[in-house]
Design an enzyme around this catalytic site. Structure first.
Site, PDB file in Angstrom:
ATOM      1  N   LYS A 273       5.348  17.462 127.852  1.00 37.20           N
ATOM      2  CA  LYS A 273       5.156  18.032 126.394  1.00 37.20           C
ATOM      3  C   LYS A 273       3.896  17.342 125.783  1.00 37.20           C
ATOM      4  O   LYS A 273       3.018  17.915 125.016  1.00 37.20           O
ATOM      5  CB  LYS A 273       6.210  17.720 125.627  1.00 37.20           C
ATOM      6  CG  LYS A 273       6.460  18.240 124.182  1.00 37.20           C
ATOM      7  CD  LYS A 273       7.689  18.377 123.533  1.00 37.20           C
ATOM      8  CE  LYS A 273       8.365  17.185 123.122  1.00 37.20           C
ATOM      9  NZ  LYS A 273       7.787  16.856 121.791  1.00 37.20           N
TER      10      LYS A 273
ATOM     11  N   GLY B  52       6.709  16.958 115.557  1.00 29.22           N
ATOM     12  CA  GLY B  52       6.077  15.761 115.092  1.00 29.22           C
ATOM     13  C   GLY B  52       4.779  15.728 115.534  1.00 29.22           C
ATOM     14  O   GLY B  52       3.891  15.152 114.866  1.00 29.22           O
TER      15      GLY B  52
ATOM     16  N   ARG C  61      10.987  14.305 107.966  1.00 27.05           N
ATOM     17  CA  ARG C  61      10.315  12.964 108.979  1.00 27.05           C
ATOM     18  C   ARG C  61       9.283  12.256 108.209  1.00 27.05           C
ATOM     19  O   ARG C  61       8.422  13.061 107.673  1.00 27.05           O
ATOM     20  CB  ARG C  61      10.028  13.492 110.351  1.00 27.05           C
ATOM     21  CG  ARG C  61      11.512  14.026 110.936  1.00 27.05           C
ATOM     22  CD  ARG C  61      11.082  14.522 112.313  1.00 27.05           C
ATOM     23  NE  ARG C  61      10.708  13.384 113.229  1.00 27.05           N
ATOM     24  CZ  ARG C  61      10.255  13.413 114.450  1.00 27.05           C
ATOM     25  NH1 ARG C  61      10.036  14.945 115.013  1.00 27.05           N
ATOM     26  NH2 ARG C  61       9.684  12.700 115.188  1.00 27.05           N
TER      27      ARG C  61
ATOM     28  N   SER D 169       3.556   3.458 117.866  1.00 28.28           N
ATOM     29  CA  SER D 169       3.864   4.925 117.847  1.00 28.28           C
ATOM     30  C   SER D 169       2.719   5.565 118.324  1.00 28.28           C
ATOM     31  O   SER D 169       1.792   5.463 117.695  1.00 28.28           O
ATOM     32  CB  SER D 169       4.504   5.459 116.488  1.00 28.28           C
ATOM     33  OG  SER D 169       4.004   6.969 116.418  1.00 28.28           O
TER      34      SER D 169
ATOM     35  N   GLN E 270       2.295   8.765 118.206  1.00 24.21           N
ATOM     36  CA  GLN E 270       1.711   9.869 117.271  1.00 24.21           C
ATOM     37  C   GLN E 270       0.777   9.302 116.345  1.00 24.21           C
ATOM     38  O   GLN E 270      -0.317   9.925 116.027  1.00 24.21           O
ATOM     39  CB  GLN E 270       2.915  10.430 116.808  1.00 24.21           C
ATOM     40  CG  GLN E 270       3.941  11.209 117.864  1.00 24.21           C
ATOM     41  CD  GLN E 270       4.963  11.963 117.045  1.00 24.21           C
ATOM     42  OE1 GLN E 270       5.174  11.836 115.939  1.00 24.21           O
ATOM     43  NE2 GLN E 270       5.714  13.028 117.980  1.00 24.21           N
TER      44      GLN E 270
ATOM     45  N   ASP F  55      12.343   8.641 124.094  1.00 22.97           N
ATOM     46  CA  ASP F  55      12.908   9.804 124.052  1.00 22.97           C
ATOM     47  C   ASP F  55      14.075  10.179 124.961  1.00 22.97           C
ATOM     48  O   ASP F  55      14.928  11.002 125.080  1.00 22.97           O
ATOM     49  CB  ASP F  55      11.853  10.973 124.627  1.00 22.97           C
ATOM     50  CG  ASP F  55      10.745  11.250 123.300  1.00 22.97           C
ATOM     51  OD1 ASP F  55      11.179  10.602 122.092  1.00 22.97           O
ATOM     52  OD2 ASP F  55       9.705  11.780 123.515  1.00 22.97           O
TER      53      ASP F  55
ATOM     54  N   LYS G 291      13.764  10.756 114.582  1.00 18.96           N
ATOM     55  CA  LYS G 291      13.444  11.870 115.458  1.00 18.96           C
ATOM     56  C   LYS G 291      13.651  13.144 114.893  1.00 18.96           C
ATOM     57  O   LYS G 291      14.211  12.877 113.779  1.00 18.96           O
ATOM     58  CB  LYS G 291      14.052  11.456 116.672  1.00 18.96           C
ATOM     59  CG  LYS G 291      13.301  10.033 117.155  1.00 18.96           C
ATOM     60  CD  LYS G 291      11.829  10.036 117.704  1.00 18.96           C
ATOM     61  CE  LYS G 291      11.266   9.041 118.166  1.00 18.96           C
ATOM     62  NZ  LYS G 291       9.883   9.216 118.333  1.00 18.96           N
TER      63      LYS G 291
ATOM     64  N   ARG H 171      19.177  10.091 115.839  1.00 14.11           N
ATOM     65  CA  ARG H 171      19.789  10.221 117.065  1.00 14.11           C
ATOM     66  C   ARG H 171      20.753   9.032 117.096  1.00 14.11           C
ATOM     67  O   ARG H 171      21.800   8.971 117.891  1.00 14.11           O
ATOM     68  CB  ARG H 171      18.707  10.002 118.248  1.00 14.11           C
ATOM     69  CG  ARG H 171      17.991  11.593 118.307  1.00 14.11           C
ATOM     70  CD  ARG H 171      16.941  11.468 119.503  1.00 14.11           C
ATOM     71  NE  ARG H 171      16.443  12.816 119.650  1.00 14.11           N
ATOM     72  CZ  ARG H 171      15.305  12.929 120.043  1.00 14.11           C
ATOM     73  NH1 ARG H 171      14.517  12.025 120.556  1.00 14.11           N
ATOM     74  NH2 ARG H 171      14.604  14.159 119.858  1.00 14.11           N
TER      75      ARG H 171
ATOM     76  N   ARG I 201      16.892  16.921 122.482  1.00 21.28           N
ATOM     77  CA  ARG I 201      17.383  15.927 123.342  1.00 21.28           C
ATOM     78  C   ARG I 201      18.740  15.848 123.446  1.00 21.28           C
ATOM     79  O   ARG I 201      19.425  15.362 124.267  1.00 21.28           O
ATOM     80  CB  ARG I 201      16.433  14.620 123.069  1.00 21.28           C
ATOM     81  CG  ARG I 201      14.991  15.192 123.479  1.00 21.28           C
ATOM     82  CD  ARG I 201      14.081  14.030 123.795  1.00 21.28           C
ATOM     83  NE  ARG I 201      12.902  14.378 123.908  1.00 21.28           N
ATOM     84  CZ  ARG I 201      12.009  15.275 124.667  1.00 21.28           C
ATOM     85  NH1 ARG I 201      12.772  15.261 125.858  1.00 21.28           N
ATOM     86  NH2 ARG I 201      10.652  15.019 124.716  1.00 21.28           N
TER      87      ARG I 201
HETATM   88  C1  S3P Z   1       5.105  11.298 121.273  1.00 23.53           C
HETATM   89  C2  S3P Z   1       5.219  10.208 120.613  1.00 23.53           C
HETATM   90  C3  S3P Z   1       6.606   9.857 120.326  1.00 23.53           C
HETATM   91  C4  S3P Z   1       7.646  10.700 121.066  1.00 23.53           C
HETATM   92  C5  S3P Z   1       7.462  12.190 121.000  1.00 23.53           C
HETATM   93  C6  S3P Z   1       6.173  12.620 121.570  1.00 23.53           C
HETATM   94  C7  S3P Z   1       3.795  12.053 121.503  1.00 23.53           C
HETATM   95  O1  S3P Z   1       7.055   9.711 119.079  1.00 23.53           O
HETATM   96  O2  S3P Z   1       9.210  10.384 120.649  1.00 23.53           O
HETATM   97  O3  S3P Z   1       8.439  12.946 121.368  1.00 23.53           O
HETATM   98  O4  S3P Z   1       3.686  12.921 122.200  1.00 23.53           O
HETATM   99  O5  S3P Z   1       2.753  11.236 121.002  1.00 23.53           O
HETATM  100  P1  S3P Z   1       6.545   8.348 117.981  1.00 23.53           P
HETATM  101  O6  S3P Z   1       5.104   8.340 118.334  1.00 23.53           O
HETATM  102  O7  S3P Z   1       6.910   8.778 116.728  1.00 23.53           O
HETATM  103  O8  S3P Z   1       7.310   7.290 118.843  1.00 23.53           O
END
Ligand code: S3P
Length: 426
Positions: A21, A93, A121, A167, A169, A316, A343, A347, A390
């Site tokens: 993903k 997200g 979120r 993180s 993201q 995850d 999340k 969770r 999940r």
């Molecule tokens: C992700 C980063 C993670 C993960 C999410 C995918 C990504 O989140 O939990 O499913 O693709 O960068 P966080 O950056 O909030 O930890």
């Protein structure tokens, strides 16, 4: 509703899992910023990645889907168009946070929305560093929640940013903005999080230097696309079968072509520490991302304690790991997992609420830790997924290894693993 029956004769043979993903999102976003057609093989056609496709199309990118492949014709680093419609990130997200970073640096106006879960979120964690770079982003509820409006910007400032949470993201949002900044941006993470953005941008010719927990991003002039990106299988999807094959007696499976980037293999390290029998076969590499076939055999697991730097490498996979711990001998303590509360659902609460229905008095949580008492009695139960993909998949393997389970929402698995239930129906 979906009923999962107990599996009594173990797992056998080969399992094929869907594309990663995180890598699929980045393949579309980054190819959109280059200037020729990129073929993306093994792209994950899950709802989250399709939200990214939809948003990039609304910014003028030509994206075609044919024979399970996706072809992205980028518009160059400065060629995205002002979207005339609202950009809908759905449940994703990653779509939202990474594209906030990308649009923050564009000289156009963009508005983001998302579903009920995404609207709740936290966004301040991305808005803060992007604002320091000079971006102007405004959200509801004192800049905390969706919808978000991003104002046009001609230039951004480079920053030195110490991230309070590890993180990927947030890091990736800053990296996208940093491509357009006036000088070198430096990010310091508390622990390394997944580094797919860094690896893919490097493969597109961007200068990025990484050392320990520090990343330096040099402003880019142009992205040079490869002809093809091959997305590895998603280790987060493989996690359900890694756990299930380990806890079911008489199992021996090979999961084909799983991405084993070292920032994602925390699940393997922790399962091995718990006593799991896991081997990597046929390791290959493409675009800086390693893949392997993973062989798993049944094992006797025991409880362990972990936290800290392991957490971003398996964030995850904690619902799946909690299932493994429920079948292990002794207690497992997982520390520093407060992030699980923000999340797709909370969770930590969901694990305690729903998993205890299958194995009463086995799961406890406080603000930042999860404690699992292994080896307690398991029952058939009706459980809620809170529309969290999940949680739906972890509950399914829990039921399959115990006395069965009835989950209230099967559709949510389409976010990351559209064919998940085919495995149980065959
Ligand atoms: C992700 C980063 C993670 C993960 C999410 C995918 C990504 O989140 O939990 O499913 O693709 O960068 P966080 O950056 O909030 O930890």
């Amino acid at each position: 509703m979906k009923k999962i029956f107990p599996i009594t004769n173990g797992l056998h043979g080969e399992i094929k899992i869907p594309g990663d993903k995180s890598v699929s999102h980045r393949a579309v976003m980054i190819s959109s910023l280059a200037d020729k057609t990129v073929e993306i093989e093994n792209f994950l056609f899950g709802a989250d990645c399709l939200s990214t496709v939809d948003c990039m199309k609304k910014m003028g990118v030509d994206i075609k889907i044919s024979n399970e492949k996706i072809f992205v014709t980028g518009r160059g680093l400065h060629g995205l168009c002002e979207p005339s419609e609202i950009l809908d990130a759905g449940n994703s997200g990653t779509t939202l946070r990474l594209l906030l970073g990308l649009t923050a640096a564009q000289n156009f106006f963009a508005v983001f929305t998302g579903d009920k879960s995404l609207s709740k979120r936290p966004l301040a964690r991305v808005i803060k560093p992007l604002s320091e770079m000079g971006a102007e982003i405004f959200c509801r509820n004192e800049n905390k929640n969706l919808p978000a409006a991003v104002l046009p910007k001609k230039n951004l400032r480079a920053i030195n940013y110490k991230m309070p949470v590890a993180s990927a993201q947030v890091k990736s949002a800053i990296i996208f903005a940093a491509l357009y900044a006036d000088s070198v941006t430096k990010i310091i993470e508390p622990y390394p999080s997944r580094n797919h953005t860094e690896k893919m941008l490097s493969a597109f010719g961007v200068k990025i230097e990484t050392a320990d927990n520090e990343i330096k991003i040099f402003p880019a002039e142009k992205l040079i696309a490869p002809e093809k990106i091959i997305v590895p299988g998603d280790i987060s999807s493989a996690a359900y079968w890694i756990v299930l094959a380990s806890i079911l007696k008489n199992s021996e499976v090979v999961i084909k072509n799983v991405g084993v980037n070292e920032t994602r293999t925390g699940i393997i390290d922790v399962m091995k520490k718990m006593g799991a029998k896991i081997k990597f076969l046929n390791v290959t590499e493409s675009g800086g991302e390693k893949s392997a076939d993973i062989k798993i055999s049944s094992s006797e697991l025991h409880g362990i304690e972990f936290g800290g730097e392991f957490i971003p490498r398996l964030i995850d996979e904690i619902p799946a790991l909690a299932v493994a711990a429920a079948f292990a001998e002794g207690t497992t303590i997982i520390k520093n997992v407060g992030e699980l509360r923000v999340k797709e659902s909370d969770r930590l609460s969901a694990i305690v609420e729903e998993f205890n229905k299958i194995s009463p008095n086995s799961f406890e949580a406080d603000a930042d830790s999860l404690i699992i008492h292994g080896g307690r009695k398991k029952f058939f139960a009706e459980c809620k997924t809170n529309s969290d993909h999940r949680m739906a998949m972890a509950l399914s393997i829990f039921g399959a290894a115990a006395e069965g389970v009835l989950i209230d929402d099967e559709d949510c698995v389409k976010i990351s693993y559209p064919n998940f239930f085919k495995f149980f129906d065959e």
